[in-house]
Design a protein around this motif. Structure first.
Motif, mmCIF file in Angstrom:
data_model
loop_
_atom_site.group_PDB
_atom_site.id
_atom_site.type_symbol
_atom_site.label_atom_id
_atom_site.label_comp_id
_atom_site.label_asym_id
_atom_site.label_seq_id
_atom_site.Cartn_x
_atom_site.Cartn_y
_atom_site.Cartn_z
ATOM 1 N N GLY A 86 0.808 -1.211 0.000
ATOM 2 C CA GLY A 86 0.000 0.000 0.000
ATOM 3 C C GLY A 86 0.838 1.255 0.000
ATOM 4 O O GLY A 86 1.932 1.272 0.555
ATOM 5 N N PRO A 87 0.388 2.322 -0.617
ATOM 6 C CA PRO A 87 1.168 3.537 -0.761
ATOM 7 C C PRO A 87 1.490 4.198 0.567
ATOM 8 O O PRO A 87 2.405 4.990 0.647
ATOM 9 C CB PRO A 87 0.269 4.434 -1.616
ATOM 10 N N VAL A 88 0.786 3.826 1.655
ATOM 11 C CA VAL A 88 1.075 4.459 2.938
ATOM 12 C C VAL A 88 2.501 4.164 3.391
ATOM 13 O O VAL A 88 3.111 4.930 4.119
ATOM 14 C CB VAL A 88 0.060 3.990 4.010
ATOM 15 N N PHE A 89 3.070 3.016 2.951
ATOM 16 C CA PHE A 89 4.424 2.658 3.354
ATOM 17 C C PHE A 89 5.488 3.241 2.426
ATOM 18 O O PHE A 89 6.659 3.180 2.742
ATOM 19 C CB PHE A 89 4.577 1.129 3.390
ATOM 20 N N ALA A 90 5.090 3.741 1.281
ATOM 21 C CA ALA A 90 6.040 4.223 0.285
ATOM 22 C C ALA A 90 6.519 5.620 0.649
ATOM 23 O O ALA A 90 6.052 6.609 0.104
ATOM 24 C CB ALA A 90 5.401 4.197 -1.099
ATOM 25 N N THR A 91 7.434 5.689 1.588
ATOM 26 C CA THR A 91 7.985 6.974 2.011
ATOM 27 C C THR A 91 9.480 7.012 1.747
ATOM 28 O O THR A 91 10.157 5.968 1.792
ATOM 29 C CB THR A 91 7.742 7.199 3.507
ATOM 30 N N PRO A 92 10.044 8.171 1.464
ATOM 31 C CA PRO A 92 11.489 8.267 1.237
ATOM 32 C C PRO A 92 12.301 7.740 2.415
ATOM 33 O O PRO A 92 13.306 7.047 2.214
ATOM 34 C CB PRO A 92 11.709 9.763 1.020
ATOM 35 N N GLN A 93 11.844 8.066 3.653
ATOM 36 C CA GLN A 93 12.609 7.654 4.821
ATOM 37 C C GLN A 93 12.641 6.130 4.954
ATOM 38 O O GLN A 93 13.704 5.529 5.218
ATOM 39 C CB GLN A 93 11.998 8.265 6.091
ATOM 40 N N ALA A 94 11.499 5.479 4.764
ATOM 41 C CA ALA A 94 11.443 4.025 4.878
ATOM 42 C C ALA A 94 12.274 3.350 3.779
ATOM 43 O O ALA A 94 12.982 2.363 4.025
ATOM 44 C CB ALA A 94 9.999 3.547 4.811
#
Length: 613
Positions: free
Chosen positions: A7-15
């Motif tokens: 899911g896009p909620v996990f797609a973060t630069p930091q992660a």
């Protein structure tokens, strides 16, 4: 190839950056291809949309595993990425990926060229991780080629880079590669020491695959040290782990080495049964697969041939040796070809095929000469590298001391006593460092002196050394009023040996004559090669009768030598001229009289000892 995207909620630069960093450092790694793809699927799920920079990072990290199933297609894509890369670090990583794809396709030469290109480009970049990975790849290449000094230089450099980055996982791999290189050099104790360091300091107990690999490598060195029982136990223990990990290819590799151990310990029937079974499995693994099993198949054929010979099956052994030779030549493995030709020559000799046996012996001599020369050059290069490294370290320490001294001078205005203590400590450190350098330099000088005083072919004293020893013994005899006998030994009709059998066989004869004489001499006696087929022998504190008896024993020992590997009918004889030191006589005169006696022995029909008047 597509991946399931979370899911896009996990797609973060930091992660994304955190997981990418863990993959780079080795904190997150995957052994099997399925695990690798799962790991990169996880990374892909964290990739932010419309982020070309991180997309490119993902592309570089996942490159090799992405194209495992279709290396040819992957190579086309990666070559385009190499051409389009503008940054050296990017281009180097794509070249490293290209190297692995070439290996999967069995194109070893192109893989080597690609690896060297990756290192060259990496040195122009700014990312120490990319440079260290390129160094690891080329170091393994140079080690396999026999360029050990260069391999060790690159491994030490890569280890330092990984250490500076705090990447202990990759630093452990450097230690393992260093151990492998020392093993290939023949320094088995050093190899074992590095393997134990890796096992103790870098490999977690949960990483069973690498633990098994370390067992495997340690077993190699123990086997080379003839500690076959220990080696066999480690090979069997590593096989159990590979079976538990469901690594069939590594199980087969281990079975190859166990075949070797069974042969070396005289369990020939067991060795044959295991070897034939493993041969079928390796053949099946190599068919329709990108896995390169060439060197293991080559070695297995060698061990099978040796076992078949031991079981009285010489014709079958020759077939196995022929298969082994064809495979070894694909990998240009000179070290292994020496073992092969030695084993096959023994079979040829048993079958009475003396010409074929001679050809194999000549190939052994040529390969050994080449390997010896290469080893000497590698040792010289390694000593030079160590010296340069130590010198750079001294210079670096000196710069540090100078900076410290400047700081101490500033602080001296407030704390004079502290400055004095620091200055005194610095002087002690300088003195200790100087002593350490002098001791190491003395060791190197002794090593170089030995090389300068030894005849390279026969490993006895060379002309310069034996003449120095002769003059020293002459002075000693003159001062102590003791006896000194000198003897010139010349191989009869040696030119005919070279003309008929070749210079390689002639060299072998010289080595055997020198070794035979050396074994019969006392510790205080001297033996040196003065040129061609002539040797000078020195017998201090020896009267005429004993000197003549000793010389005749040497003559008979040479006469008893067998050269069936060259020609069963070849007989080597020597003529000897003996002279006793006269009061006040010079060394030149003494050797001249021995030389005249040698000519007398030749004139009297050779194969005898004549005494100078």
């Amino acid at each position: 190839m597509s991946y399931v995207v979370a899911g896009p909620v996990f797609a973060t630069p930091q992660a994304f950056d955190e997981l990418a960093g863990q993959i780079r450092s080795g904190k997150r790694y995957a052994l099997h291809l399925s695990e690798q793809r799962a790991l990169f699927a996880e990374l892909h799920a964290l990739l932010p949309a419309n982020d070309p920079v991180r997309q490119e990072v993902y592309q570089r990290l996942s490159c090799a595993s992405r194209w495992q199933d279709d290396a040819a297609q992957g190579l086309t894509v990666v070559q385009a990425w190499v051409a389009a890369s503008e940054q050296p670090d990017q281009q180097s990583q794509y070249l490293q990926c290209q190297t692995e794809l070439y290996h999967l396709l069995g194109e070893a030469r192109k893989a080597d060229e690609s690896a060297l290109a990756a290192l060259k480009v990496a040195r122009e970049g700014k990312d120490p991780y990319v440079l260290a990975q390129a160094l690891l790849t080329t170091a393994d290449l140079h080690s396999f080629r026999g360029e050990y000094a260069l391999s060790l230089q690159q491994l030490f450099e890569a280890s330092a880079l990984f250490s500076a980055l705090g990447y202990r996982y990759w630093q452990g791999y450097c230690i393992e590669y260093i151990a492998t290189t020392y093993r290939r050099m023949g320094d088995y104790q050093q190899a074992i020491a590095y393997l134990e360091q890796a096992e103790r300091d870098y490999v977690p107990s949960a990483d069973q695959f690498r633990i098994a690999f370390l067992m495997h490598e340690k077993a190699y060195s123990l086997a080379e040290l003839k500690r076959f029982a220990q080696a066999r136990a480690l090979f069997e223990a590593s096989r159990v782990i590979y079976q538990q990990l469901k690594e069939p290819l590594w199980v087969q590799y281990t079975n190859v080495n166990l075949t070797w151990m069974l042969y070396e310990t005289g369990h020939f029937q067991q060795a044959l049964a295991l070897g034939l079974q493993t041969d079928k499995q390796l053949q099946a693994a190599s068919e329709g697969s990108a896995v390169n099993t060439t060197i293991y198949r080559a070695l297995l054929k060698l061990y099978l041939g040796q076992t078949q010979h031991a079981l009285g099956q010489p014709e079958t052994a020759l077939k196995s040796f022929a298969d082994s030779e064809a495979l070894m030549k694909l990998d240009h493995s000179a070290r292994h070809l020496v073992l092969l030709y030695q084993a096959r020559a023994a079979v040829y000799q048993q079958l009475g095929l003396y010409q074929q046996a001679l050809e194999d012996v000549q190939q052994v001599l040529q390969l050994r000469t080449r390997l010896t020369q290469a080893a000497q050059q590698q040792q010289a290069d390694l000593l030079r590298y160590q010296f340069d490294t130590e010198r750079q370290q001294v210079q670096s320490d000196q710069l540090k001391r100078e900076r410290n001294l400047s700081q101490q001078q500033v602080e001296a205005l407030q704390q004079a006593q502290r400055w004095q203590y620091a200055a005194l400590g610095t002087l002690v450190l300088c003195f200790a460092l100087l002593v350490w350098l002098l001791v190491n330099q003395a060791k190197r000088n002794r090593r170089l002196h030995h090389l300068a005083m030894t005849d390279e072919l026969t490993q006895v004293a060379n002309r310069r050394r034996i003449l120095q020893l002769a003059e020293s013994l002459r002075l000693q005899a003159e001062q102590n009023h003791s006896a000194l006998a000198v003897c010139l030994l010349d191989i009869d009709h040696f030119k005919q040996v070279n003309d008929r059998y070749g210079h390689d066989s002639g060299d072998w004869v010289l080595q055997q004559v020198a070794q035979s004489c050396q074994q019969l001499l006392r510790k205080e006696d001297g033996l040196g090669r003065t040129g061609g087929e002539e040797f000078l022998l020195l017998f201090p504190d020896t009267g005429l009768a004993d000197a003549v008896a000793t010389a005749d024993r040497l003559r008979l020992a040479v006469q008893a030598l067998q050269f069936g590997m060259i020609d069963a009918d070849l007989q080597v004889r020597v003529s000897m001229g003996l002279a006793m030191l006269l009061p006040g006589e010079s060394l030149t005169s003494l050797i001249s009289r021995a030389d005249k006696a040698l000519y007398q022995a030749k004139a009297n029909g050779r194969n005898q000892v004549c005494v100078a008047e």
